[in-house]
Design a protein around this motif. Structure first.
Motif, PDB file in Angstrom:
ATOM      1  N   LYS A 178       0.860  -1.186   0.000  1.00  0.00           N
ATOM      2  CA  LYS A 178       0.000   0.000   0.000  1.00  0.00           C
ATOM      3  C   LYS A 178       0.898   1.238   0.000  1.00  0.00           C
ATOM      4  O   LYS A 178       1.855   1.311   0.780  1.00  0.00           O
ATOM      5  CB  LYS A 178      -0.887  -0.038   1.246  1.00  0.00           C
ATOM      6  CG  LYS A 178      -1.760   1.184   1.402  1.00  0.00           C
ATOM      7  CD  LYS A 178      -2.653   1.068   2.632  1.00  0.00           C
ATOM      8  CE  LYS A 178      -3.196   2.449   2.969  1.00  0.00           C
ATOM      9  NZ  LYS A 178      -4.080   2.459   4.119  1.00  0.00           N
ATOM     10  N   LYS A 179       0.636   2.163  -0.911  1.00  0.00           N
ATOM     11  CA  LYS A 179       1.497   3.351  -1.004  1.00  0.00           C
ATOM     12  C   LYS A 179       0.680   4.623  -1.098  1.00  0.00           C
ATOM     13  O   LYS A 179      -0.419   4.620  -1.638  1.00  0.00           O
ATOM     14  CB  LYS A 179       2.387   3.253  -2.247  1.00  0.00           C
ATOM     15  CG  LYS A 179       3.598   2.372  -2.046  1.00  0.00           C
ATOM     16  CD  LYS A 179       4.683   2.717  -3.057  1.00  0.00           C
ATOM     17  CE  LYS A 179       5.914   1.856  -2.803  1.00  0.00           C
ATOM     18  NZ  LYS A 179       6.927   2.005  -3.837  1.00  0.00           N
ATOM     19  N   THR A 180       1.249   5.706  -0.561  1.00  0.00           N
ATOM     20  CA  THR A 180       0.610   7.018  -0.665  1.00  0.00           C
ATOM     21  C   THR A 180       1.608   7.992  -1.273  1.00  0.00           C
ATOM     22  O   THR A 180       2.764   8.041  -0.846  1.00  0.00           O
ATOM     23  CB  THR A 180       0.151   7.503   0.722  1.00  0.00           C
ATOM     24  OG1 THR A 180      -0.868   6.604   1.186  1.00  0.00           O
ATOM     25  CG2 THR A 180      -0.449   8.906   0.654  1.00  0.00           C
ATOM     26  N   TYR A 181       1.173   8.703  -2.301  1.00  0.00           N
ATOM     27  CA  TYR A 181       2.036   9.664  -2.990  1.00  0.00           C
ATOM     28  C   TYR A 181       1.466  11.072  -2.835  1.00  0.00           C
ATOM     29  O   TYR A 181       0.244  11.253  -2.950  1.00  0.00           O
ATOM     30  CB  TYR A 181       2.086   9.367  -4.497  1.00  0.00           C
ATOM     31  CG  TYR A 181       2.469   7.954  -4.856  1.00  0.00           C
ATOM     32  CD1 TYR A 181       3.799   7.616  -5.118  1.00  0.00           C
ATOM     33  CD2 TYR A 181       1.491   6.957  -4.963  1.00  0.00           C
ATOM     34  CE1 TYR A 181       4.146   6.311  -5.474  1.00  0.00           C
ATOM     35  CE2 TYR A 181       1.840   5.655  -5.313  1.00  0.00           C
ATOM     36  CZ  TYR A 181       3.158   5.338  -5.570  1.00  0.00           C
ATOM     37  OH  TYR A 181       3.505   4.052  -5.913  1.00  0.00           O
ATOM     38  N   THR A 182       2.336  12.042  -2.643  1.00  0.00           N
ATOM     39  CA  THR A 182       1.889  13.437  -2.743  1.00  0.00           C
ATOM     40  C   THR A 182       1.841  13.763  -4.232  1.00  0.00           C
ATOM     41  O   THR A 182       2.392  13.029  -5.061  1.00  0.00           O
ATOM     42  CB  THR A 182       2.872  14.403  -2.051  1.00  0.00           C
ATOM     43  OG1 THR A 182       4.130  14.315  -2.744  1.00  0.00           O
ATOM     44  CG2 THR A 182       3.067  14.047  -0.585  1.00  0.00           C
ATOM     45  N   LEU A 183       1.212  14.891  -4.562  1.00  0.00           N
ATOM     46  CA  LEU A 183       1.169  15.307  -5.967  1.00  0.00           C
ATOM     47  C   LEU A 183       2.582  15.489  -6.505  1.00  0.00           C
ATOM     48  O   LEU A 183       2.898  15.068  -7.619  1.00  0.00           O
ATOM     49  CB  LEU A 183       0.404  16.625  -6.110  1.00  0.00           C
ATOM     50  CG  LEU A 183      -1.116  16.555  -6.166  1.00  0.00           C
ATOM     51  CD1 LEU A 183      -1.681  17.936  -6.431  1.00  0.00           C
ATOM     52  CD2 LEU A 183      -1.561  15.591  -7.247  1.00  0.00           C
ATOM     53  N   ALA A 184       3.438  16.110  -5.704  1.00  0.00           N
ATOM     54  CA  ALA A 184       4.818  16.369  -6.132  1.00  0.00           C
ATOM     55  C   ALA A 184       5.542  15.055  -6.406  1.00  0.00           C
ATOM     56  O   ALA A 184       6.279  14.935  -7.388  1.00  0.00           O
ATOM     57  CB  ALA A 184       5.542  17.184  -5.070  1.00  0.00           C
ATOM     58  N   GLU A 185       5.315  14.046  -5.549  1.00  0.00           N
ATOM     59  CA  GLU A 185       5.977  12.748  -5.759  1.00  0.00           C
ATOM     60  C   GLU A 185       5.500  12.091  -7.047  1.00  0.00           C
ATOM     61  O   GLU A 185       6.293  11.553  -7.821  1.00  0.00           O
ATOM     62  CB  GLU A 185       5.683  11.816  -4.575  1.00  0.00           C
ATOM     63  CG  GLU A 185       6.568  12.077  -3.378  1.00  0.00           C
ATOM     64  CD  GLU A 185       6.060  11.433  -2.092  1.00  0.00           C
ATOM     65  OE1 GLU A 185       6.779  11.520  -1.095  1.00  0.00           O
ATOM     66  OE2 GLU A 185       4.933  10.867  -2.084  1.00  0.00           O
ATOM     67  N   LEU A 186       4.189  12.134  -7.276  1.00  0.00           N
ATOM     68  CA  LEU A 186       3.643  11.543  -8.497  1.00  0.00           C
ATOM     69  C   LEU A 186       4.277  12.174  -9.725  1.00  0.00           C
ATOM     70  O   LEU A 186       4.676  11.494 -10.665  1.00  0.00           O
ATOM     71  CB  LEU A 186       2.129  11.780  -8.574  1.00  0.00           C
ATOM     72  CG  LEU A 186       1.197  10.793  -7.888  1.00  0.00           C
ATOM     73  CD1 LEU A 186      -0.240  11.234  -8.118  1.00  0.00           C
ATOM     74  CD2 LEU A 186       1.394   9.371  -8.395  1.00  0.00           C
ATOM     75  N   LYS A 187       4.375  13.521  -9.676  1.00  0.00           N
ATOM     76  CA  LYS A 187       4.900  14.252 -10.827  1.00  0.00           C
ATOM     77  C   LYS A 187       6.393  14.014 -11.041  1.00  0.00           C
ATOM     78  O   LYS A 187       6.854  13.996 -12.166  1.00  0.00           O
ATOM     79  CB  LYS A 187       4.655  15.761 -10.659  1.00  0.00           C
ATOM     80  CG  LYS A 187       3.188  16.136 -10.834  1.00  0.00           C
ATOM     81  CD  LYS A 187       3.004  17.642 -10.734  1.00  0.00           C
ATOM     82  CE  LYS A 187       1.535  17.988 -10.656  1.00  0.00           C
ATOM     83  NZ  LYS A 187       1.312  19.410 -10.393  1.00  0.00           N
TER      84      LYS A 187
END
Ligand SMILES: Nc1nc2c(c(=O)[nH]1)N[C@H]1C(S)=C(S)[C@@H](COP(=O)(O)O)O[C@H]1N2
Ligand SMILES: [Mo]
Length: 406
Positions: free
Chosen positions: A109-118
């Motif tokens: 299970k992972k959680t990304y911030t918008l900045a990480e996704l980008k």
């Protein structure tokens, strides 16, 4: 000065998003104050929409385009239909927005911030056709409940984001995965935070296609609030309900996703044709996947008047779900005979295709120009409303415009 008397920063940010302009002295705006430009709740101003868009509902907001508004090759925001099942999220703080990948079939299970996704994943841009499964519903008889869309619940904008596949693979997909399901930040109409207005998804095969993306930009700018800011799933060619707006979680499921509007008869049609008005059992209903072949004449506007002896240049777009459109025709004699239109290749897979033709009329009088697209498998649009179904989905009847000569 007491700070609490002044507008909260998060509210200010959402006003700025809605207005599309900086509120220069925003910090001095009283708390709870709504800028004048937004006070009347005018949806055209609120969502930056063209004055010819047609509002079907205001709770939730639903508005559609008219055929002539969809003339652009790439649909701009002001001409894009809006389909909301719940309430548009307010006070979005992009710096706190995250996307979680979870579910029975995720490895980690992972959680990304918008900045990480980008920053972590490669960016891709595709032009993608999104059509509401209920587009054309208004023509069914007996009528089906729901928004009475005519022909305007379709758009083809350019979306930029990361591939869903890259993100899912980063979290890890277990071998028993069958479906993905999205979860979003919009609020249920009942305001009950435990209820989701909509939570749909698609089989893994669609989720893993190159063009299925998690978008953070549209037509080279931030996604407009009504269309899913700041993060949206885009699955072109399928009912647009699969393309979740304001997404914050995607679950990798080991069963067909059972979120809101996946169960019951939502976005389902009878697996085999039924008589108009017939009751259909739930187990005899099938989930809509690829959308059927369809087209729209976007120029001229219906009701055009032309001089006798002149030819008329018509144009529009055609699309066919997962397939390409291989043939485009028009008729001026109510479908008795058909002539070929020129049809272009799509800018990429799952983008609509442009067609055009020079139409000659034999004499003065009233005509209708009908357009008919055929997909790569030889399926053509029906001339009249196709298979009735209880919820009024998938009406892909030929579009037509009226023309007066002389
Ligand atoms: N979170 C969320 N996503 C959503 C919806 C919604 O109500 N909430 N509506 C769906 C439906 S039914 C359609 S047709 C499209 C409409 O996309 P648009 O409003 O950008 O045109 O969004 C889909 N994604
Ligand atoms: Mo929809």
């Amino acid at each position: 000065m007491k700070r609490r008397n002044f507008v909260k920063k998060t509210a200010l940010t959402s006003f700025i998003t809605l207005l599309g302009a900086d509120i220069v002295f925003g910090a001095s705006m009283p708390k709870g104050y709504t800028p004048l430009a937004l006070q009347d709740g005018d949806p055209f101003k609120l969502f930056n929409k063209h004055k010819d868009m047609v509002v079907l509902n205001d709770k939730p907001w639903n508005m559609e385009a008219q055929a002539h508004l969809l003339d652009d090759n790439i649909t701009p925001n002001d001409k894009m239909f809006i389909r909301n099942n719940g309430l548009v999220p307010e006070n979005i703080d992009v710096n706190k927005w995250t996307l979680t990948i979870d579910g029975e079939s995720v490895v980690n299970k992972k959680t990304y911030t918008l900045a990480e996704l980008k920053s972590k994943f490669k960016h891709y841009t595709y032009q993608l056709t999104l059509e509401c499964g209920g587009n054309g519903r208004s023509e069914f008889d007996p009528p089906a409940k729901g928004n009475q869309w005519t022909i305007g619940a379709v758009h083809c904008a350019k979306w930029t984001g990361v591939r869903l596949k890259d993100v899912l693979e980063d979290a890890g997909i277990k071998s028993d995965a069958v479906y993905i399901g999205y979860h979003s930040a919009d609020l249920h109409l009942s305001m009950d935070p435990n209820k989701e207005p909509i939570s749909r998804g698609c089989p893994m095969a669609k989720a893993l296609q190159d063009e299925t993306i998690i978008a953070f930009a549209m037509n080279g700018a931030e996604i407009p609030l009504a269309h899913g800011y700041p993060l949206r799933l885009i699955a072109g060619g399928w009912p647009a309900s699969v393309s979740g707006k304001w997404i914050n979680r995607i679950s990798i499921r080991n069963i067909v996703h059972d979120g809101s509007k996946m169960t019951g008869d939502a976005y389902k049609v009878p697996c085999t044709p039924v008589a108009p008005g017939e009751k259909v059992k739930e187990e005899d209903m099938c989930i809509i996947e690829s959308m059927p072949v369809k087209s729209l004449i976007t120029y001229p506007k219906s009701g055009a008047i032309i001089k006798e002896g002149t030819s008329l240049e018509i144009r529009g777009h055609a699309w066919a779900g997962e397939l390409e459109v291989s043939k485009m025709e028009y008729s001026i004699d109510f479908g008795a005979t058909w002539k070929t239109c020129a049809v272009k290749k799509p800018s990429n897979r799952l983008a609509w295709q442009h067609f055009s033709a020079s139409v000659e009329f034999p004499q003065k009088g009233y005509y209708e120009v009908w357009a008919r697209a055929t997909d790569a498998r030889g399926n053509a649009q029906p001339m009249l409303v196709p298979g009735w179904n209880p919820k009024g989905y998938l009406n892909n009847a030929c579009h037509r415009i009226a023309v007066k000569v002389g």
